[in-house]
Design a protein around this motif. Structure first.
Motif, PDB file in Angstrom:
ATOM      1  N   ALA A   1       2.423   9.419   2.490  1.00  0.00           N
ATOM      2  CA  ALA A   1       2.258   8.818   3.979  1.00  0.00           C
ATOM      3  C   ALA A   1       2.136   7.619   4.253  1.00  0.00           C
ATOM      4  O   ALA A   1       2.411   7.173   5.464  1.00  0.00           O
ATOM      5  N   LEU A   2       2.171   6.661   3.290  1.00  0.00           N
ATOM      6  CA  LEU A   2       2.251   5.294   3.527  1.00  0.00           C
ATOM      7  C   LEU A   2       3.208   4.702   2.221  1.00  0.00           C
ATOM      8  O   LEU A   2       3.079   5.232   1.142  1.00  0.00           O
ATOM      9  N   ASP A   3       4.302   4.274   2.562  1.00  0.00           N
ATOM     10  CA  ASP A   3       5.372   3.695   1.567  1.00  0.00           C
ATOM     11  C   ASP A   3       5.329   2.220   1.376  1.00  0.00           C
ATOM     12  O   ASP A   3       5.951   1.462   2.226  1.00  0.00           O
ATOM     13  N   ASN A   4       4.555   1.681   0.415  1.00  0.00           N
ATOM     14  CA  ASN A   4       4.943   0.110   0.376  1.00  0.00           C
ATOM     15  C   ASN A   4       4.578  -0.654   1.519  1.00  0.00           C
ATOM     16  O   ASN A   4       5.312  -1.254   1.945  1.00  0.00           O
TER      17      ASN A   4
ATOM     18  N   LYS B   1     -10.107 -12.651  -0.806  1.00  0.00           N
ATOM     19  CA  LYS B   1     -10.657 -11.829  -2.315  1.00  0.00           C
ATOM     20  C   LYS B   1      -9.952 -10.344  -2.217  1.00  0.00           C
ATOM     21  O   LYS B   1     -10.273  -9.720  -1.148  1.00  0.00           O
ATOM     22  N   GLU B   2      -9.668 -10.053  -3.517  1.00  0.00           N
ATOM     23  CA  GLU B   2      -9.457  -8.823  -3.589  1.00  0.00           C
ATOM     24  C   GLU B   2     -10.537  -7.841  -3.422  1.00  0.00           C
ATOM     25  O   GLU B   2     -11.625  -8.208  -4.165  1.00  0.00           O
ATOM     26  N   VAL B   3     -10.374  -6.759  -2.806  1.00  0.00           N
ATOM     27  CA  VAL B   3     -11.620  -5.668  -2.715  1.00  0.00           C
ATOM     28  C   VAL B   3     -10.900  -4.457  -2.968  1.00  0.00           C
ATOM     29  O   VAL B   3      -9.669  -4.099  -2.861  1.00  0.00           O
ATOM     30  N   SER B   4     -11.696  -3.495  -3.401  1.00  0.00           N
ATOM     31  CA  SER B   4     -11.363  -1.939  -3.329  1.00  0.00           C
ATOM     32  C   SER B   4     -12.357  -1.083  -2.926  1.00  0.00           C
ATOM     33  O   SER B   4     -13.829  -1.533  -3.090  1.00  0.00           O
ATOM     34  N   PHE B   5     -12.110  -0.255  -2.163  1.00  0.00           N
ATOM     35  CA  PHE B   5     -12.947   0.516  -1.215  1.00  0.00           C
ATOM     36  C   PHE B   5     -13.276   2.021  -2.057  1.00  0.00           C
ATOM     37  O   PHE B   5     -11.989   2.798  -1.897  1.00  0.00           O
ATOM     38  N   LYS B   6     -14.077   2.589  -2.537  1.00  0.00           N
ATOM     39  CA  LYS B   6     -14.355   3.689  -3.020  1.00  0.00           C
ATOM     40  C   LYS B   6     -14.775   4.801  -2.127  1.00  0.00           C
ATOM     41  O   LYS B   6     -14.547   5.622  -2.354  1.00  0.00           O
TER      42      LYS B   6
ATOM     43  N   GLU C   1      -2.528   4.843  -3.833  1.00  0.00           N
ATOM     44  CA  GLU C   1      -2.239   5.020  -5.096  1.00  0.00           C
ATOM     45  C   GLU C   1      -1.991   3.702  -5.576  1.00  0.00           C
ATOM     46  O   GLU C   1      -2.182   3.484  -6.644  1.00  0.00           O
ATOM     47  N   GLU C   2      -1.093   2.874  -4.746  1.00  0.00           N
ATOM     48  CA  GLU C   2      -0.849   1.679  -5.184  1.00  0.00           C
ATOM     49  C   GLU C   2      -1.063   0.490  -3.908  1.00  0.00           C
ATOM     50  O   GLU C   2      -1.475   0.908  -3.022  1.00  0.00           O
TER      51      GLU C   2
ATOM     52  N   ILE D   1       0.750  -1.283  -0.141  1.00  0.00           N
ATOM     53  CA  ILE D   1      -0.065  -0.127  -0.092  1.00  0.00           C
ATOM     54  C   ILE D   1       0.869   1.363  -0.050  1.00  0.00           C
ATOM     55  O   ILE D   1       1.821   1.313   0.770  1.00  0.00           O
ATOM     56  N   THR D   2       0.488   2.194  -0.983  1.00  0.00           N
ATOM     57  CA  THR D   2       1.286   3.501  -1.062  1.00  0.00           C
ATOM     58  C   THR D   2       0.117   4.536  -1.083  1.00  0.00           C
ATOM     59  O   THR D   2      -0.730   4.245  -2.008  1.00  0.00           O
ATOM     60  N   LYS D   3       0.242   5.455  -0.112  1.00  0.00           N
ATOM     61  CA  LYS D   3      -0.641   6.650  -0.391  1.00  0.00           C
ATOM     62  C   LYS D   3       0.231   7.956  -0.221  1.00  0.00           C
ATOM     63  O   LYS D   3       0.936   8.145   0.549  1.00  0.00           O
TER      64      LYS D   3
END
Lengths: 335, 502
Positions: free
Chosen positions: B21-24, B68-73, B59-60, B12-14
């Motif tokens: 703010a978040l690096d991998n 299961k892969e999810v994505s939160f909008k 971002e990543e 996770i990278t934000k």
């Protein structure tokens, strides 16, 4: 001291001339120029001589701008000033009609204004939990009520001896006395607000009253002083209004409080406190005065002028909000 | 993978404007475990939590829920999967009742009409599960912070949350209330709910969690079994360096009596408070929240006025009517709430620091920028503030660094004799904490008197020379630190529970 990591913190201020030009005040100056060009196009009589001749009744209102700016920066508000103007003009007129001289009239006007302001300040600082909007709404009604009682059945009073306070209508060349007072006030108040520790205390109180208090700032004393000062300036306004209209009636000073607040807000002073600058309010005041004179010369309906000023006010508050939104959107896109 | 993971985040990278703010970052939550997330302020924990709850979109990276892969909008997506967050400052609606708060956004409806009876019954059931001691018809604003948290937890349960995130749940709680929260977390754990919690308190982690993940400077440092990691190790991972002594209490020659309170009383707040402080001494003042500690100190500093009693500094009785009087005498308060009472948050750091002495720096009332900037810079550096310029707004700093600015603001006052620090490390990360303790020790060494008002036992025991304990507005005891223990303090703090302040 402990915890030294050798980190240094820069103490060199950023920003230069670019920020100054693109500031709100810069935009207001451009607008003032535009308004003057617009006036000159609109009316053939729009020239310096005529502006100066018509300005005294507007200039008197600007006195209060300076006091109101302090009050707004503190995070307070005072909507009783229109009534104070009415009461002081009334009292001044009655004193003059009793045959007393110019000195007494000046003293009464300024004294009554100061007393009214002190009353506002007293209530606001003794009952700190009350919103000043409500306190001054109350005193607004009280002051106007007293003026109406004093004016009696006719609801108006005219000066029998208009010569006695003629000195207040004095001019240096074409420039009226009140113009100089405005300039002197502007210099003093702008300097105090921007350059002195007292001015910074006003901003501190307006930004965070609790922290200001915990830091040892005499919050209530400063609020009392500022309300008193505004009352005094309202008295000064009443005095000059009396001198230029030769009397007072129940509608004297009607709506002045809102116009003065509008000038401040238009000039970039936030009613939430802690933000803004008198310079902006000062330029905004002249924009409004010039607009009024220009529209007045082509005999435009006064109510229509109010509509235009109202629209300008809302736009002026909207612009910073909109530009902020655009800027932050740009930033997120970049990222 | 052999593990049964309910939630997994990978790579996770934000990025926020100008900062990563978040690096991998990665994170794995096993089904039914209690997992602590630790790190200093600004390490990226909050951003991470907000990624899990769908407030921020990374971002990543990938998020897996039940494999299961999810994505939160948005937050709704996360809620629907059964992920709920309880924040440190409950986000509830204070004017509404407990039931209304629990069901806000997912009210039980029949034909468009809200079913109050059903909702109240359901809410009662949830509160029963948490052993709550308040009614579902109570207004949330009238509850304590601990109870409001329970409401938030009940709200999470009402959505059948499988994963509950607790963001610094114990930060605003007293020792007793924390115990209650531990019990609730234990019960949820037994019921099989998976829990992630953020806390600065080591105690919380050892008591509750099975595993702990550490973030530092926006990066994932590692995940460890709580049983297999020692406190110094953990601190080292969080801070990136070793802190050899958390409480650097220096050997100080205790001087003469500097400050004394004689029977200070204020109706309804505190009664007959007597205590004294010597030069170079750190005096702890503790007790349960609401024991009257802060109120007493506020009276000493002129924030409020005591009804009776004497405040004596260096043998002279002071008449303190407003904060300025106390400051002039040399009594400096570091208030409890740095954002509301300590700093003007949207102002630059330098101006915040010199505000108490601006009149002294000025030339006949005119601001002297050069002098102010110089002194502001000097003191901000002295307390080692993590800032770029002295014009940065206070809002740009983490809690710990804000507190350092508050300390600097006290230190600029040259006539300082007695420093009163009210909860100086509340919500401050471990690195900054150690630095604040070091400053405290230094001040004692220089001969200042210090009153440390704190609810944190470890800190009071670690830093104080003597400890006063208050309970219901009275001083119930004074212990030398050699004789003091957590048990003794708690005993005094809860003594005479029957007596009230008159």
């Amino acid at each position: 001291m402990a915890g030294k990591s050798g980190r240094t913190i820069s103490a060199t201020p950023q920003g230069g001339i670019k920020e100054k030009i693109f500031s709100w005040e810069g935009a207001l100056i451009l607008l003032l120029i535009a308004v003057n060009i617009f006036g000159a196009v609109l009316s053939p009589n729009y020239n310096m001589t005529n502006i100066l001749r018509e300005s005294p009744r507007y200039l008197a209102e600007i006195f209060m701008l300076f006091g109101m700016a302090f009050i707004l920066v503190l995070g307070d508000i005072d909507i009783s000033v229109g009534s104070i103007v009415c009461l002081t003009a009334t009292m001044g007129c009655l004193v003059s009609n009793k045959g007393m001289g110019v000195g007494a009239v000046i003293l009464v006007c300024l004294g009554v204004g100061l007393l009214c302001g002190m009353l506002n300040g007293f209530v606001a600082t003794k009952f700190t939990e009350l919103p000043t909007m409500i306190i001054t709404l109350g005193t607004q009604i009280i002051f106007r009520g007293i003026a109406e009682v004093a004016l009696g059945d006719g609801g108006s009073a005219s000066m029998t001896d208009i010569q006695s306070i003629g000195i207040l209508r004095a001019k240096v060349g074409p420039v009226p006395l009140s113009f100089f007072i405005v300039i002197i006030c502007a210099i003093i108040f702008i300097t105090v607000l921007n350059k002195t520790t007292f001015g910074r205390k006003l901003y501190a109180i307006g930004s965070n009253r609790t922290t200001a208090y915990y830091t040892g700032i005499e919050v209530q004393r400063i609020r009392f002083f500022s309300f008193s000062m505004l009352g005094f300036l309202a008295g000064l306004c009443g005095l000059f209004l009396l001198a230029s209209t030769y009397g007072a009636n129940t509608t004297t000073g009607n709506g002045f409080e809102m116009e003065v607040i509008a000038m401040c807000v238009f000039g970039g002073i936030a009613t939430t406190g802690g933000k803004g600058n008198i310079i902006g309010g000062f330029i905004a005041a002249f924009i409004i005065v010039c607009l009024r004179i220009a529209f007045g010369q082509i005999n435009m309906n006064t109510q229509l002028i109010l509509v235009i000023i109202g629209v300008m006010l809302i736009v002026s508050v909207l612009i910073p909000a909109v530009t902020n939104a655009i800027n932050s959107r740009k930033k997120t896109k970049k990222a | 993978m052999g593990e049964d993971l309910i939630l997994e985040l990978k790579g996770i990278t934000k990025i926020f404007p100008g900062v990563k703010a978040l690096d991998n970052v990665q994170f794995q939550l096993r089904r039914g475990e209690v997992h602590a997330l630790m790190g200093e302020n600004g390490a990226g924990k909050s951003t991470f939590i907000k990624t899990i709850t769908g407030v921020h979109q990374p971002e990543e990276g990938h998020i897996y829920f039940n494999g299961k892969e999810v994505s939160f909008k948005g937050t709704k997506d996360a809620q629907e999967l059964g992920i709920a967050a309880v924040y440190q400052h409950p986000t509830s609606y204070p004017e509404l009742t407990v039931t209304e708060n629990i069901f806000i956004g997912h009210e039980i409806m029949k034909g468009g009409i809200i079913q109050w009876n059903e909702m109240n019954k359901e809410a009662e059931k949830l509160l029963g599960r948490l052993h709550a001691n308040f009614k579902v018809t109570d207004e949330v604003g009238a509850l304590t912070i601990a109870q409001q948290q329970m409401v938030e937890i009940a709200k999470a349960l009402s959505t059948n949350a499988q994963v509950i995130l607790l963001d610094e749940p114990t930060a605003a709680l007293t020792a007793n209330e924390s115990q209650e929260l531990y019990r609730i977390v234990d019960e949820l754990h037994e019921e099989g709910v998976s829990i992630i919690f953020i806390s600065h308190r080591m105690e919380d982690m050892y008591r509750l969690a099975q595993r702990v993940t550490v973030f530092r400077d926006s990066q994932y440092i590692g995940t460890y079994d709580v049983d297999g990691i020692t406190e110094p190790e953990l601190i080292k991972y969080m801070v990136g360096r070793e802190i050899t002594d958390m409480y650097p209490k220096p050997e100080v020659e205790i001087g003469e009596e500097l400050f004394r309170l004689d029977n200070l009383s204020k109706m309804g707040f505190f009664k007959d408070v007597s205590l004294n402080v010597h030069a170079g001494e750190i005096v702890g003042l503790t007790g349960l929240v609401g024991a009257g500690r802060t109120e007493t100190m506020e009276a000493v500093c002129g924030i409020t006025k005591a009804d009776s009693g004497k405040i004596i500094l260096e043998g002279k009785e002071l008449n303190i009517r407003r904060p300025k009087d106390a400051m002039k005498a040399g009594i400096i308060l570091l208030p409890e709430d740095r954002q509301k009472q300590g700093l003007i948050m949207n102002w630059g750091l330098g101006t915040n620091v010199i505000l108490p002495i601006q009149d002294e720096l000025a030339n006949n009332g005119f601001i002297n920028n050069k002098k102010e900037w110089e002194i502001g810079k000097q003191y901000l550096e002295d307390v080692d503030t993590k800032a770029v310029t002295i014009f940065d707004p206070a809002t740009s700093l983490s809690g710990g660094n804000q507190q350092k600015v508050v300390v600097a603001k006290a230190l600029v006052q040259k006539n300082m004799k007695l420093v009163i620090m009210d909860e100086p490390t509340k919500g401050v990360d471990v690195g900054a904490k150690a630095e604040i303790y070091a400053i405290m020790g230094d001040l004692a060494k220089q001969g200042y008197g210090i009153i440390l008002v704190s609810s944190e036992m470890a800190e009071v025991l670690g830093m104080s020379d003597r400890i006063y304990v208050m309970c219901k507005g009275r001083v119930t005891g004074c212990l030398d630190v050699e004789d003091a223990s957590q048990e003794k303090i708690l005993e005094l703090a809860m003594e005479q529970s029957g007596k009230e302040v008159e």
